[in-house]
Structures are given as structure tokens and as C-alpha cells.
Motif scaffolding. Sequence first.
Motif, short mmCIF file in Angstrom:
data_model
loop_
_atom_site.label_atom_id
_atom_site.label_comp_id
_atom_site.label_asym_id
_atom_site.label_seq_id
_atom_site.Cartn_x
_atom_site.Cartn_y
_atom_site.Cartn_z
N ILE A 441 0.84 -1.21 0.00
CA ILE A 441 0.00 0.00 0.00
C ILE A 441 0.87 1.26 0.00
O ILE A 441 0.60 2.22 -0.72
CB ILE A 441 -0.94 0.00 1.22
CG1 ILE A 441 -2.01 -1.07 1.08
CG2 ILE A 441 -1.59 1.37 1.39
CD1 ILE A 441 -2.88 -1.22 2.31
N ILE A 442 1.93 1.26 0.78
CA ILE A 442 2.77 2.46 0.94
C ILE A 442 3.66 2.69 -0.28
O ILE A 442 3.73 3.81 -0.82
CB ILE A 442 3.61 2.36 2.21
CG1 ILE A 442 2.71 2.28 3.45
CG2 ILE A 442 4.57 3.55 2.33
CD1 ILE A 442 3.46 1.99 4.74
N TRP A 443 4.34 1.65 -0.73
CA TRP A 443 5.36 1.83 -1.77
C TRP A 443 5.01 1.19 -3.13
O TRP A 443 5.72 1.43 -4.10
CB TRP A 443 6.70 1.28 -1.28
CG TRP A 443 7.33 2.14 -0.23
CD1 TRP A 443 7.90 3.37 -0.39
CD2 TRP A 443 7.46 1.82 1.16
NE1 TRP A 443 8.37 3.85 0.80
CE2 TRP A 443 8.13 2.91 1.78
CE3 TRP A 443 7.10 0.73 1.96
CZ2 TRP A 443 8.41 2.94 3.15
CZ3 TRP A 443 7.39 0.75 3.31
CH2 TRP A 443 8.03 1.85 3.89
N GLY A 444 3.95 0.41 -3.19
CA GLY A 444 3.60 -0.22 -4.46
C GLY A 444 3.06 0.79 -5.47
O GLY A 444 2.65 1.90 -5.11
N SER A 445 3.07 0.42 -6.74
CA SER A 445 2.59 1.31 -7.79
C SER A 445 2.16 0.49 -9.00
O SER A 445 2.69 -0.59 -9.26
CB SER A 445 3.69 2.29 -8.20
OG SER A 445 3.29 3.06 -9.32
N ALA A 446 1.18 1.03 -9.74
CA ALA A 446 0.76 0.43 -11.00
C ALA A 446 1.18 1.29 -12.18
O ALA A 446 0.73 1.08 -13.30
CB ALA A 446 -0.76 0.24 -11.01
N GLU A 447 2.06 2.28 -11.92
CA GLU A 447 2.53 3.18 -12.97
C GLU A 447 3.70 2.56 -13.73
O GLU A 447 4.55 1.88 -13.15
CB GLU A 447 2.97 4.52 -12.36
CG GLU A 447 1.88 5.25 -11.59
CD GLU A 447 0.73 5.67 -12.48
OE1 GLU A 447 0.99 5.99 -13.66
OE2 GLU A 447 -0.42 5.68 -12.00
N LEU A 448 3.75 2.83 -15.04
CA LEU A 448 4.87 2.40 -15.86
C LEU A 448 6.14 3.09 -15.38
O LEU A 448 6.17 4.31 -15.22
CB LEU A 448 4.61 2.74 -17.33
CG LEU A 448 5.66 2.28 -18.34
CD1 LEU A 448 5.63 0.77 -18.48
CD2 LEU A 448 5.43 2.95 -19.69
N GLN A 449 7.19 2.31 -15.12
CA GLN A 449 8.42 2.86 -14.59
C GLN A 449 9.32 3.40 -15.71
O GLN A 449 9.32 2.88 -16.83
CB GLN A 449 9.18 1.80 -13.79
CG GLN A 449 8.38 1.26 -12.61
CD GLN A 449 8.04 2.33 -11.59
OE1 GLN A 449 8.91 2.88 -10.94
NE2 GLN A 449 6.75 2.65 -11.46
N VAL A 450 10.08 4.43 -15.39
CA VAL A 450 10.91 5.07 -16.40
C VAL A 450 11.96 4.11 -16.96
O VAL A 450 12.36 4.21 -18.12
CB VAL A 450 11.59 6.33 -15.80
CG1 VAL A 450 12.56 5.96 -14.68
CG2 VAL A 450 12.31 7.14 -16.88
N TRP A 451 12.40 3.15 -16.14
CA TRP A 451 13.41 2.21 -16.62
C TRP A 451 12.86 1.14 -17.55
O TRP A 451 13.62 0.28 -18.04
CB TRP A 451 14.15 1.56 -15.44
CG TRP A 451 13.32 1.19 -14.26
CD1 TRP A 451 13.14 1.93 -13.13
CD2 TRP A 451 12.55 -0.01 -14.06
NE1 TRP A 451 12.32 1.28 -12.24
CE2 TRP A 451 11.94 0.08 -12.79
CE3 TRP A 451 12.33 -1.14 -14.83
CZ2 TRP A 451 11.12 -0.93 -12.28
CZ3 TRP A 451 11.51 -2.15 -14.34
CH2 TRP A 451 10.92 -2.02 -13.08
N ASP A 452 11.55 1.17 -17.84
CA ASP A 452 11.00 0.28 -18.86
C ASP A 452 11.41 0.71 -20.26
O ASP A 452 11.42 -0.10 -21.19
CB ASP A 452 9.47 0.25 -18.76
CG ASP A 452 8.83 -0.59 -19.85
OD1 ASP A 452 8.97 -1.83 -19.79
OD2 ASP A 452 8.20 -0.01 -20.77
N ASN A 453 11.75 1.98 -20.43
CA ASN A 453 12.14 2.50 -21.74
C ASN A 453 13.29 1.69 -22.31
O ASN A 453 14.32 1.52 -21.65
CB ASN A 453 12.56 3.98 -21.60
CG ASN A 453 12.72 4.66 -22.95
OD1 ASN A 453 13.22 4.09 -23.90
ND2 ASN A 453 12.28 5.91 -23.01
#
Length: 480
Positions: A441-453
Motif C-alpha cells: 500500500i505504501i510503496w507499491g505502484s501500477a505506474e509504468l516505470q521510467v526504466w522500462d524505456n
Amino acid sequence: MTIVVAKGPLIGQRHVQAVLLFACIAVNYMIKYNASIALVAMTNAESTNPDFPEYNWNEMEKSYVLSSFYWGYVVTQFPAGYACRRFGAKMVLFVSTLGSAIAAIIVPFTVNWGGWQIFCAIRVLQGCFQGFDLPCVHAHLALWSPVQERNRLGALASSGIECGTVMAMFISGLIATSSLGWPGISYISGAVGIAWCILWEIFAANSPNKSRFISKNERSYIENSINSVKESVEIKAVEKQIPIPWRAILHSPPFWALLIVRSAENWGFSAIQAELPAYMNGVFRMDMKSNTLYSALPYIALWILSYCYLILADVLLRYKIVTLNVLRKSFNTIAFWIPTVGLIGVGFLEADQQTLAIFLMIANVALNSGCTIGSGLNSIDLSPNHAGILTSVTNAVGSIMPILTPLVAGAIVKDESNRIQWQIVFAITAAVFFVGNLIYIIWGSAELQVWDNPNFLTPEKDEHSEHEQNRSHLENGTKL
């Protein structure tokens, strides 16, 4: 004016791939978990079919057999992501499932002379083969699922976990008590695995561009859905290797949150799955047939409820009631924190409260199915291009948990009829569930990470610098 997007046939190849992945997971989980039922039949023939050999193995030897699968499973998790990127999911899943199926078939032919030690060795081999599965499944989904359908197709494929567990817990028990006896568990599991390999070889393709059966409309729809640039990069990921940004991944809080929450899930699920038959037998005195039925009921509910979660998630996202990030964390909270309370409660039930114990067990296990949408597909959110690698790492670490849980339970529960000892086991599992989800809950994310590029490690030249360089060349040319 509404633009109508041509998606191809109502049931397209992307759905075929998801169904094939569902069947792959189901078959392999059946092979993975049916050892717990087979062991009961092999060490207590009178409770199943006395016409087949019985083996006098003690509790520690049986624990070795159950945990040995994960010894091999951990080993192949890290190379799994690389193998999938190098050879493609089609070949890797074919080899892994075929190897696991053949290993299952040879169990009845070898255990008579090799004892529990050879059974352990075969289980280690099966674990090695199956270690390749989930990383390849996630990588394959990233290539085949349109962005807006990833939840649906991913949850459909992942529900093979529940199906395989039901088949292992329920159907294996029926086979053991039939005329086929405990060897029939191995024969049928292996035959189903080989049948899947044939279907996979015919219909599977590493990407939409390589499918013989896909329509042009469906291929265009997949490649151009929402983020056409990113999807086209994913389609080429197998052919053109993208460097893995290990430093960025290891410094990413959402990755660590995913790693921790998936490890917590593996601990909790394996503790319930491995210890449920012993708990029901030790505290509530159920015989083999009842034990098999009641042990399977939670997973039948788990399987059914997984589709309820899927439908609800589709509605919430389609009408934009919640964001994907909120959906992931909400579903994971339901899947972790309600069973946290339920597990503590079930430990305080007396032997005459059998009905309530069964109800709580069914509710705890069934509600946990929400973790598939909650965190199970999160690696694809963070990085479609590195989904297989992320799944390899999280599975490798998470797979240590099923090795530890039987050992921890065995060290605590010396008397299976002792309710206080089971309270400790359930309290530990509840604490792991609670803390794991809190971190997510605190640190998780469903956003695309910049290092996926794909160019993250090889950045393109700065446009301004390139412009200055061109101007300099022009000026020099003018002087000349």
C-alpha cells in the motif's frame, strides 16, 4: 463521432493464447500440488486403495518430499526470464511442461526401488522444469494483451492456479480411492500435460506477428492499442534484446514492494495449502474422503471468486470509478487483510466447531484470490518489456517461502491435535499477510516505470547537441 476500433473476431487469438496459458498453469499446478494427496495414499493405503503398495515414511521424510519441489523451483527462476527472451515463450513453456509431465509419469516406476529419496529427486526435477513457467507466462501476456485487456486476459490465465489446485486437491483424491490407486494420479497428470503440449505446439505463437491464425484486424488492434509505440516495442522484444537496467530496478521502491508482497502471498498460500489437510485431520478428525472433499472446497470457492473479482475489476476500470493503482491496492488489501483476521479466528475454534472452521477456511482461501488482480499482474504494469525478468526475480525469492513454511510448521506443531500449536502457525501467517500488504500500500505502484524505456541504458543523442553539431558542419562547409 465515435471511432469504432476493429478488434478482429469475437474470440481471437489473444483469447486462445490466454486460454492456453490458463491450461498450462492448471496442468503444472496439478502436478505441483498433487503430491500432498498422493503421499497420504502412499503411506496409508487402507484409507484409499489397499491394492497398491504402502510405504512406511515418517513425517520428516514426507516433509522432504513436499518441500523438495521448491529446491528445484528456486534454481531455475533467475534464468527463466533470460530463456524466455532468448528462445521465446513457445519453446520454453513446451519444454518445461513436457519435462514436468514425463517426470510425473515415471514416479510409480521408480519409487518402489528408490523410496522417498527418488521421489524427492523427481520432485526437484519437476521444480526445475516448472520454474520457467510463470516468468514466461507474464512475458507472453505482455506481448499478446492489448493494454486495456491486460487485467481480463491476465486474470483469466492466472486463474489456472486455482483450477490446478482444485484438480490436485479434489480430483487427485478421487483417483487415489479409485481402481487406479495412487499411481493413477501420476499417469493422469502426465497424460494431461502431454496433451497440452500438443495443443500448445499447434496454436501458440511468440507474438501476434508470428501467429498463423491471427486476423489482420486483431494484429493491428493489439499492436496499436492505446500506446502503440510501447506495444510495438514489446512485439520486437524477443527479436531485439533490450538491456536490463538492474541498477534502476534494484533502486525502485515499487519493485521492492512487489517483491515483498509476492513473497508474503507465497508464504501465506503455501502455509494454508500444505497444512490444511493436516489441520483438518488432526483437529477435526476427518477421514481421507472427507479430508479430500473439504480440503478442495476452499479452492473451488477460490476459483469461482477469482472470476467475480475479474468482473468487478472490469466494471470499475471501464467506467473509470477507480484508477488501476487504487484497484490493485484495494483488491490486494481484501485478499490479505480479511484472511488475516480469519486465520487468527480459526485458531481459536474447538474440535466441535467443525462447520464454522470449514466456513472460515473457505472464506480465507477464496478471498485471497483477489491478490491475482491486486499484485499478481503488477510486474506487467511496472515494465512490460522486463515483465519476465521481474517475475523471475520475485518468484525466485518468493519460492523460498514454500520451502520454509512446512519446516516452520513442523517445528511448531508437534501434536496435530493441539489447537494452541496451530494458533501459533496461523498467527505467523496472519502477521506475514498484514505486513506484506501494508508495504505494498505504501510503496507499491501500477505506474509504468521510467526504466522500462528500451533506451534507458542507451539514451539517444540530445536533440539540441545534434542541432548544434549540424550547424557547425554547415558553417565549416561554407568557409571551405
